[in-house]
Design a protein around this motif. Structure first.
Motif, PDB file in Angstrom:
ATOM      1  N   SER A 288       0.840  -1.191   0.000  1.00 44.88           N
ATOM      2  CA  SER A 288       0.000   0.000   0.000  1.00 44.88           C
ATOM      3  C   SER A 288       0.879   1.246   0.000  1.00 44.88           C
ATOM      4  O   SER A 288       2.086   1.185   0.242  1.00 44.88           O
ATOM      5  N   ASP A 289       0.255   2.391  -0.255  1.00 46.15           N
ATOM      6  CA  ASP A 289       1.007   3.643  -0.284  1.00 46.15           C
ATOM      7  C   ASP A 289       1.589   3.986   1.084  1.00 46.15           C
ATOM      8  O   ASP A 289       2.534   4.761   1.175  1.00 46.15           O
ATOM      9  N   THR A 290       1.050   3.424   2.146  1.00 45.46           N
ATOM     10  CA  THR A 290       1.586   3.712   3.481  1.00 45.46           C
ATOM     11  C   THR A 290       2.925   3.025   3.719  1.00 45.46           C
ATOM     12  O   THR A 290       3.631   3.359   4.658  1.00 45.46           O
TER      13      THR A 290
ATOM     14  N   THR B 115       8.164   4.287  -7.708  1.00 47.45           N
ATOM     15  CA  THR B 115       7.276   3.181  -8.033  1.00 47.45           C
ATOM     16  C   THR B 115       7.520   2.803  -9.481  1.00 47.45           C
ATOM     17  O   THR B 115       7.484   3.657 -10.368  1.00 47.45           O
TER      18      THR B 115
ATOM     19  N   HIS C 189       7.213  -0.929  -5.320  1.00 49.36           N
ATOM     20  CA  HIS C 189       7.620   0.271  -4.609  1.00 49.36           C
ATOM     21  C   HIS C 189       9.061   0.047  -4.179  1.00 49.36           C
ATOM     22  O   HIS C 189       9.385  -0.998  -3.617  1.00 49.36           O
TER      23      HIS C 189
END
Length: 107
Positions: free
Chosen positions: A30-32, A75, A80
């Motif tokens: 996830s982006d977190t 990304t 990532h």
């Protein structure tokens, strides 16, 4: 490590100039995930290396940043990537080029 659909890996390298760079890759994270690695570091700019746009986190003038005073994050496809450590910009560029080429070919 592996959790659900998320796969992450970490490699620590000593550069020819005896500095440290870690490669961290998360696939389907996830982006977190970036925040979990970069903590309170603030983006200080962007750099394009071999066609890949990386966000720069340069904390070299900040006290108490430990082993990761400089970070690059990008990304590429579903990956990532964070490169971070104490090496020079030139050594980061060499590694960023190699990592991006490797990840792109692995698609």
């Amino acid at each position: 490590s592996h959790s659900g659909n998320t796969v992450t890996w970490y490699v620590g390298l000593i550069t020819p100039m005896k500095q440290f760079i870690a490669i961290e890759q998360g696939i389907s994270t996830s982006d977190t995930w970036f925040g979990s690695l970069l903590g309170t570091a603030q983006a200080t700019g962007h750099v394009t290396i071999d066609g890949v746009r990386w966000t720069v986190y340069d904390q070299r003038t900040v006290d108490g940043v430990g082993n990761f005073p400089y970070s690059l994050a990008a990304t590429i496809g579903t990956s990532h990537l964070v490169l971070h450590g104490s090496a020079s910009d030139a050594e980061f560029r060499v590694l960023a080029t190699a990592v991006a080429t490797s990840v792109s070919k692995g698609k």
